[in-house]
Scaffold this active site. Structure first.
Site, PDB file in Angstrom:
ATOM      1  CG  HIS A  38       0.147  -0.542  15.593  1.00 47.00           C
ATOM      2  ND1 HIS A  38      -0.793  -0.457  14.601  1.00 47.00           N
ATOM      3  CD2 HIS A  38       1.330  -0.686  14.967  1.00 47.00           C
ATOM      4  CE1 HIS A  38      -0.211  -0.568  13.427  1.00 47.00           C
ATOM      5  NE2 HIS A  38       1.088  -0.708  13.622  1.00 47.00           N
ATOM      6  NE  ARG A  85      -4.728   1.353  12.990  1.00 43.71           N
ATOM      7  CZ  ARG A  85      -5.509   1.846  12.037  1.00 43.71           C
ATOM      8  NH1 ARG A  85      -5.733   3.148  11.983  1.00 43.71           N
ATOM      9  NH2 ARG A  85      -6.069   1.057  11.131  1.00 43.71           N
ATOM     10  CG  HIS A 124      -9.261  -3.586  10.405  1.00 47.72           C
ATOM     11  ND1 HIS A 124      -9.409  -3.591  11.773  1.00 47.72           N
ATOM     12  CD2 HIS A 124      -7.984  -3.180  10.183  1.00 47.72           C
ATOM     13  CE1 HIS A 124      -8.279  -3.203  12.349  1.00 47.72           C
ATOM     14  NE2 HIS A 124      -7.398  -2.944  11.402  1.00 47.72           N
ATOM     15  CE1 TYR A 180      -3.899  -3.032  14.821  1.00 53.97           C
ATOM     16  CE2 TYR A 180      -5.601  -1.519  15.557  1.00 53.97           C
ATOM     17  CZ  TYR A 180      -4.303  -1.753  15.154  1.00 53.97           C
ATOM     18  OH  TYR A 180      -3.412  -0.717  15.084  1.00 53.97           O
TER      19      TYR A 180
END
Length: 191
Positions: free
Chosen positions: A139, A142, A165, A174
């Site tokens: 991740h 991203r 989201h 995040y």
């Protein structure tokens, strides 16, 4: 619990690029580098990146059905990403049905398959270790996209929509912005 962080420092992003340029499988020159580049320029999940085919990146936008959400996603390929994709594709004998990130291994029926999520993790982690980075995972690309997008535009609503989201607070957590704020508050705290 291991947390995965974005790469906040642009010099560290450049170091990752350099390490990944030097790490590709001999059969697929530039593959590992492109894996990272596509991630940091699109913010797509690794599961969606790995399933990209050449035909998916030959137009102005990437259109995919997200593996996690089953939602249709449309994402613009900007000029820097287009330049890198064109160089990479030109180096290889791909057809439009070829996976963008092919494995050297074949599938159960002898068909060409993309690298796995585990392979992607190993590729990124190896380069991160060479660069002295920690808290890196699949991740990271991203989150790196999201972190720098937010830092540039300060538009959490747009980023929330890009990431699908459900709330701005989820998006900020995040991409590590909440961690940055808490760290700064602790640094500034004194009696």
């Amino acid at each position: 619990m291991n947390s995965v962080q974005p790469i906040r420092d642009k010099k560290q992003i450049d170091a990752m690029k350099k390490a990944l340029k030097n790490s590709s499988d001999r059969s697929f020159i530039g593959r590992n580098y492109m894996l990272f580049i596509v991630g940091i320029y699109t913010g797509l999940r690794i599961s969606d990146i790995l399933n990209l085919k050449i035909k998916d990146v030959m137009q102005d936008h990437i259109y995919i059905k997200e593996k996690k959400t089953s939602k249709i996603k449309r994402f613009k390929i900007n000029a820097p990403l287009r330049k890198e994709l064109n160089k990479y594709i030109k180096k290889h004998d791909f057809n439009e049905e070829s996976f963008l990130f092919p494995s050297s291994k074949l599938g159960p029926n002898g068909e060409k398959v993309p690298i796995t999520r585990i392979q992607a993790y190993r590729i990124l982690n190896k380069a991160a270790k060479e660069c002295g980075l920690q808290e890196i995972g699949t991740h990271t690309s991203r989150k790196t996209f999201g972190y720098h997008f937010y830092k540039k535009y300060k538009d959490v609503a747009a980023l929330q929509e890009i990431f699908n989201h459900s709330s701005p607070s989820i998006t900020l957590r995040y991409i590590g912005i909440n961690d940055d704020i808490k760290d700064q508050m602790i640094d500034d705290f004194d009696y």
